[in-house]
Design an enzyme around this catalytic site. Sequence first.
Site, PDB file in Angstrom:
ATOM      1  N   GLU A 131      12.075   4.450  -1.010  1.00 61.26           N
ATOM      2  CA  GLU A 131      11.193   4.431   0.186  1.00 61.26           C
ATOM      3  C   GLU A 131      11.783   3.587   1.470  1.00 61.26           C
ATOM      4  OE1 GLU A 131       7.497   2.403  -0.669  1.00 61.26           O
ATOM      5  OE2 GLU A 131       7.134   3.603  -2.170  1.00 61.26           O
ATOM      6  N   GLU A 164       6.799   6.263  -8.775  1.00 55.37           N
ATOM      7  CA  GLU A 164       5.624   5.103  -8.727  1.00 55.37           C
ATOM      8  C   GLU A 164       4.544   5.727  -8.422  1.00 55.37           C
ATOM      9  OE1 GLU A 164       6.360   2.149  -5.619  1.00 55.37           O
ATOM     10  OE2 GLU A 164       8.498   1.860  -6.121  1.00 55.37           O
TER      11      GLU A 164
HETATM   12  C1  FCB Z   1       5.770   0.428  -2.909  1.00 53.90           C
HETATM   13  C2  FCB Z   1       7.007  -0.311  -3.490  1.00 53.90           C
HETATM   14  C3  FCB Z   1       6.834  -1.196  -4.660  1.00 53.90           C
HETATM   15  C4  FCB Z   1       5.389  -1.632  -4.777  1.00 53.90           C
HETATM   16  C5  FCB Z   1       4.157  -0.544  -4.508  1.00 53.90           C
HETATM   17  C6  FCB Z   1       2.618  -1.103  -4.546  1.00 53.90           C
HETATM   18  O1  FCB Z   1       5.678   0.856  -1.594  1.00 53.90           O
HETATM   19  O2  FCB Z   1       8.088   0.585  -3.459  1.00 53.90           O
HETATM   20  O3  FCB Z   1       7.776  -1.863  -4.605  1.00 53.90           O
HETATM   21  O4  FCB Z   1       5.290  -2.638  -3.870  1.00 53.90           O
HETATM   22  O5  FCB Z   1       4.567   0.100  -3.170  1.00 53.90           O
END
Ligand code: FCB
Length: 461
Positions: free
Chosen positions: A184, A363
Amino acid sequence: MPLPHTPPPAAAGASHGAPASLPGFPPGFAWGVATAAAQIEGDAAGRGRSIWDHFCATPGKVKDGSHIDIACDHVNRHAVDLQLMRWLGVDAYRFSFAWPRLQPLGRGAWHAPGFAFYDRLIDDLLAAGIAPHATLYHWDLPQALQDDMGGWQSRDCAALFADYAAEVARRFGDRLAGLATHNEPWCTATLGYQTGQFAPGLRNRRAAFQVSHHLLLSHGLALQAMRTATRAPLGIVLNHTPPWAAEPSEADRRAARLADGLSTRWYMDPLFLGHYPADVLEHLGADAPQLQAGDLATIGQPMDFLGVNFYTREWLSTRQPPLPAPGALGFSDMGWETHPQSLTRLLLRLSAAYQPPPMLITENGMAHADQLLAGRVDDAARTDYLQRHVDAVAQAMAQGANVAGYFCWSLLDNFEWDSGYAKRFGLVHVDYATQQRTPKDSAHWYRAFIADQRAQRGAAG
Ligand code: FCB
């Protein structure tokens, strides 16, 4: 080794079965869980200081005033955490290397105990039949680089990152199922250098966009350096919060287009199309980053996978007061709207606009105000969220999106950046006073779901 804390039996009446509506995913599709070094590792004495140590020590930056010295004490408890993964039955585990654990000052000497830790972790994962997917940078820059050169504001930081990447690739690459450069970069640049919400906490738009360019450049330089050191699949992980115009008005549509440019296109266009988006460059004016000849060619290195992180959509209303997001499926404990259709749409849009390599959902998950009561965490809302998003991935795949895996964020409750330990994203509950781990109901669901997928694969031969 038996599970250290026996998971509670399925509660009477609670359903942990796989959702009937879901089709079988293709053989080889990886079901995983994800974490990041700064959020779980602890063992502060075993590594150099990172910008998150410094940020945590600055009053007012982290809401609960907490730090990452101990976190989930994962460095000392990785065998326990691996047992949890085995119990879940995951195919894959996504974690990040802490740069300051491997190279405490971000340049110069390597730190042998850090390499030994990840060596053991990777070997144990492989012995358990769990594919290791690693990320090189999940936000914990060595503080020395912040002090010496302003961190990612300096172009030199990109070159140092490539050196670090090459060493990691040389030592671990051939045992990794995937190695991503950045997690990110939008968050690093925007939250770290523009809004100040994340470490290092700067508030300067021009600096933030120069940082975003250096991050992309560092990705390209690292890919070039790693290709000579390993045949591991290489990629990057981007976050997307697809913007929706609240109303079909010109103003809302324009706001949504710009929001999309600032987040998704600002990163995807240079990575896959060889340029920054013209409308965003115009919007930035004098704050647009300085490039050097050849930078865009360096950034556009071929990749083997694209990591996609998805949690919610962005709702844009330019009315005063703004129209609130509908929230038909509710909001998480972060205040993020549950909107799985945006994930389907996103995957199809990325496929059509960029023809990326296979995508991994690196994620996806939900913060929930979990409570451990009599040894059980009833987090039905999280299970519902996960089911809907897995279904959203299946729908995108049925329409042609090439998705190779799904990683739930997160294996464990952990340090949620500026929210400290107050927000819980784990499938497994962590009692921070005792470090006791307790699988939540959602973990039981995920376990049953993965087992069901495996059975379907087996039945298909
Ligand atoms: C993302 C991050 C991860 C976590 C989630 C909830 O942006 O990559 O580390 O904090 O959000």
